[in-house]
Design an enzyme around this catalytic site. Structure first.
Site, short mmCIF file in Angstrom:
data_model
loop_
_atom_site.label_atom_id
_atom_site.label_comp_id
_atom_site.label_asym_id
_atom_site.label_seq_id
_atom_site.Cartn_x
_atom_site.Cartn_y
_atom_site.Cartn_z
NE ARG A 24 47.07 91.51 73.75
CZ ARG A 24 45.62 91.40 72.77
NH1 ARG A 24 44.67 90.67 73.25
NH2 ARG A 24 45.61 91.57 71.74
CE LYS A 78 47.21 96.38 74.84
NZ LYS A 78 48.66 96.61 74.41
CG HIS A 130 45.36 100.19 71.93
ND1 HIS A 130 45.18 99.37 70.72
CD2 HIS A 130 46.51 99.82 72.54
CE1 HIS A 130 46.26 98.51 70.71
NE2 HIS A 130 47.01 99.05 71.79
CB SER A 143 49.20 94.53 67.56
OG SER A 143 50.30 94.16 67.63
CE LYS A 185 49.05 101.01 69.93
NZ LYS A 185 49.20 99.69 68.70
CB THR A 186 56.03 101.41 70.05
OG1 THR A 186 54.80 100.97 70.62
CG2 THR A 186 57.18 101.46 70.82
CG ASP A 229 50.06 99.97 74.12
OD1 ASP A 229 49.69 99.89 72.78
OD2 ASP A 229 49.63 99.09 74.88
NE ARG A 245 55.07 93.24 71.49
CZ ARG A 245 53.99 94.03 71.03
NH1 ARG A 245 54.40 95.46 71.61
NH2 ARG A 245 53.13 93.96 70.10
#
Ligand code: ATP
Ligand code: MN
Length: 533
Positions: free
Chosen positions: A60, A201, A221, A239, A243-244, A258, A323
Site C-alpha cells: 500500500r 483496505k 484490525h 502488519s 494475525k493471519t 484481518d 502474498r
C-alpha cells in the site's frame, strides 16, 4: 471450483460515466484466471494457482491515500498526514478522467458485499480494469447468492484503474497513484497502482468510519477464531505481527484473518470473505493451513517461480511482501457464517525487533488501553528504504492508516467493551528473543502457538507471575510446551546490562509517542505506561 458464470444478467456502466465498455459481469474464478493468462497478465504455478505481478507497487502507499473533505467528514475525521483531505471538486474531475479512461475497454464488474452479519451488510460493486484485480475482490469480499444478485442494489462503488496515471499538477494528487474515499458519493477511487491490498483496505477504512459513527459498532484490525466451546479470541496487530498466521489454528474455527466488527449485541463479525496471507518463507511444516489454501481459486502475488512453476517462497527479489489471497473456505476449519460471541481473550501481537518485550504477558485494563492506543511494533532492517536498524513503530489502534476517526474514539469503545465482556488481555511478542534483530532470533512459531494455546485453555491461570520491572507487565513463569528460560526476555540475552539499556530506550519511545494522547487519557490509562524513569 465454480466454473459457470454466476449469472446471465448483463449490466451497463453508462450511469458511472464508463461508455462503450465491454462489460464482463460476475465472471467465475476460473474465467478470471483464464482471462488473466490470455491477457498475459499472469502465470500458473505448478499446482494450478494463478500468480500475478502487481507492478510498480507491491504494497500500500499510505501517503497517497486521501479522504474527500465534505459535509459528512469535515468535523468527524482526524485530519493530518494519515487522513489527508481531498477537495470535492478535484475528486469529481479525477473521477471523470478515470471513468473516461475505462471507457471503450474490457471492464470487469463484481457485485459483492462486506460484513458477514446480515444486519450490517454493505453491498459493494467493484469495477476493475484487470481481471485479476476482480478475482481478488471475489476472493476477499463476501459473495451474494444468485437470488440476491437478481435485485442487487450496490451501495458503495470501487473503481480500480491501475493503468491510469494521475497528473499531480492538475489532479491534486501527490504522485501518479492514489486511493481516495468519498463518503458522500460512496466511492473508493483507486488509480496508478495495481496493489490489490488497496481494494480491501479502502472498504476497511470506509467501514472504520461508518460502523462507529452510524452503527455503534467497534471496527477492529484483528483476526478472530473460536474454540470448541464457542469462546472467541481476537488478535490485534500491525502488519507482519502474526494475525493471519496465528488465527489459522487447526484446533479452532477461523472467523477471519484481518478485519472485524464488535457489535452492541455482543457479537464479532468478519468484514471479509477471504484471507490475504503473507507467503515469505512459507512452509507446509510451519503453516500447513495457509500452505494448503494455495490452490486454484487463490492468487499469488509477486512470488518468484522456476520454469516448472515451482514457487520459491524464500525469494524476496520482487518484494518481502509476497502474498496470497484466497476465499476463506480454502481453510478447512472455519466458522460459518463468520460470526462469534463476545471474546474471552484478546491478544495484542507485536513483533518487537529489539527483543525486549516478554513473549507473553498479561495486561491490566489500563495497560490494555495504553497499549491499544500506542499500537507498538518494530520495523526490521531491510523492509523499507532508509531502515538499517530496528526502528520502533507506533500505529494507534494497531491500524492507524485505516482509522478515519481520532484514535481515542476507538480506544474508548474498546475499553468499555473489554470491561463489559470481562476479557483477558495478553501482549504477545512474536518478534525477537535473545537480543535485538541481528543478534537474537525470531521467536519460534511453535512457542508462540503454545503460549497462545495455554492462554486460551486457561493454563496460565494459576501459574506464578512476575512483574516486568520496566514495562510493568505480568509475566507468567511457566507455560506448557515452552522452555522456562524463553519466558523472561532478559535471561535470554548474553549481556544483561545491554538488555536494561535497550528496554529503557524502548520505554522512552513509548512515552514520547504517547505524549500526543496524554490529554485524552485518564489516570487508569496513564498507570498502564512503562514504569521506568
Ligand atoms: P498483515 O496485517 O499485513 O496481513 P499479519 O499480522 O496477518 O499482517 P502475518 O501474515 O501472520 O501477519 O505474518 C507473520 C509473519 O511472521 C509470517 O510470515 C510468519 O511466518 C512469521 N513468523 C515468524 N515467527 C513468528 C511467530 N513467532 N509468530 C507469528 N508469526 C511468525
Ligand atoms: Mn494478515
Amino acid at each position: 471450483m465454480v466454473t459457470k458464470n454466476q449469472t446471465t444478467k448483463t449490466i451497463s456502466l453508462n450511469k458511472y460515466g464508463i461508455k462503450n465498455a465491454s462489460v464482463k459481469y460476475q465472471l467465475s474464478s476460473e474465467e478470471l484466471h483464464n482471462e488473466t493468462l490470455r491477457k498475459d497478465q499472469g502465470e500458473e504455478a505448478d499446482n494450478g494457482t494463478l500468480a500475478v505481478n502487481t507492478g510498480e507497487f507491491t504494497g500500500r502507499s499510505p501517503k497517497d491515500r486521501f479522504i474527500v473533505k465534505d459535509d459528512i467528514t469535515r468535523d468527524k475525521v482526524w485530519w493530518g498526514n494519515i487522513n489527508i483531505p481531498f477537495p470535492v471538486d478535484m475528486f469529481d474531475r479525477l473521477y471523470d478522467k478515470v471513468t473516461n479512461y475505462l471507457s471503450e475497454k474490457d471492464v470487469y464488474v463484481r457485485d459483492s458485499y462486506a460484513c458477514a452479519d446480515e444486519a450490517y451488510k454493505l453491498n459493494i460493486r467493484v469495477i476493475t480494469e484487470y481481471p485479476w484485480s476482480n478475482m481478488f475482490a471475489y476472493n476477499m469480499f463476501l459473495r451474494p447468492t444468485e437470488a440476491e444478485l437478481e435485485n442487487f442494489d450496490p451501495e458503495w462503488l470501487i473503481v480500480n484503474a491501475p493503468g491510469f496515471m494521475a497528473d499531480p499538477e492538475v489532479d491534486g494528487t501527490r504522485q501518479h497513484n492514489f486511493a481516495i474515499l468519498n463518503f458522500t458519493k460512496k466511492i473508493a477511487l483507486i488509480g496508478g497502482t495495481g496493489y490489490t491490498g488497496e481494494i480491501k483496505k479502502g472498504i476497511f477504512s470506509a467501514l472504520n468510519f461508518i460502523l462507529p459513527v452510524d452503527k455503534n459498532t467497534m471496527p477492529m484490525h484483528c483476526s478472530a477464531n473460536v474454540g470448541k466451546n464457542g469462546e472467541t479470541a481476537i488478535f490485534f496487530g500491525l502488519s507482519g505481527t502474526g494475525k493471519t498466521t496465528l488465527s489459522a489454528d487447526p484446533k479452532r474455527k477461523l472467523i477471519g484473518d484481518d478485519e472485524h466488527g464488535w457489535t452492541a449485541e455482543n457479537t464479532i463479525f468478519n468484514f471479509e470473505g477471504g484471507c490475504y496471507a503473507k507467503v515469505i518463507n512459507l512452509s507446509e511444516e510451519n503453516e500447513p493451513d495457509i500452505f494448503n489454501a494455495i490452490k486454484p481459486g487463490a492468487i499469488l502475488e509477486n512470488v518468484v517461480m522456476d520454469e516448472n512453476g515451482v514457487v520459491d517462497y524464500a525469494d524476496t527479489s520482487i518484494t518481502q511482501n509476497t502474498r496470497v489471497s484466497y476465499p476463506i473456505y480454502h481453510i478447512d476449519n472455519i466458522q460459518e457464517p463468520s460470526i462469534g460471541k463476545n471474546p474471552k481473550n484478546i491478544f495484542f501481537l507485536t513483533a518487537d525487533a529489539f527483543g525486549v518485550l516478554p513473549p507473553i504477558s498479561k495486561l491490566t485494563p489500563g495497560q490494555a488501553a495504553y497499549h491499544f492506543i500506542s499500537g507498538y511494533t518494530a520495523k526490521v532492517a531491510g523492509t523499507e528504504e532508509g531502515i538499517n536498524e530496528p526502528t520502533p513503530s507506533f500505529s494507534a489502534c494497531f491500524g492507524a492508516p485505516f482509522m478515519p476517526l481520532h484514535p481515542t474514539k476507538y480506544a474508548e469503545m474498546l475499553s468499555k467493551k473489554m470491561k463489559d465482556a470481562g476479557v483477558n488481555v495478553w501482549l504477545v511478542n512474536t518478534g525477537w528473543t535473545g537480543g535485538p534483530y541481528g543478534i537474537g532470533s525470531r521467536m519460534k512459531l511453535k512457542f508462540t502457538r503454545a503460549m497462545i494455546t495455554a492462554a486460551l485453555e486457561g493454563e496460565l491461570g494459576d501459574v506464578e507471575y512476575v512483574k516486568h520491572p520496566i514495562f510493568g507487565l505480568e509475566v507468567p513463569q511457566s507455560c506448557p510446551d515452552v522452555p522456562m528460560e524463553v519466558l523472561n526476555p532478559k535471561g535470554t540475552w548474553k549481556n544483561q546490562k545491554a538488555y536494561d539499556i535497550q528496554a529503557n530506550e524502548l520505554a522512552v519511545s513509548f512515552k514520547e509517542n504517547f505524549a500526543k494522547f496524554k490529554e485524552y487519557a485518564n489516570d487508569e490509562i496513564m498507570a498502564g505506561a512503562p514504569i521506568s524513569k
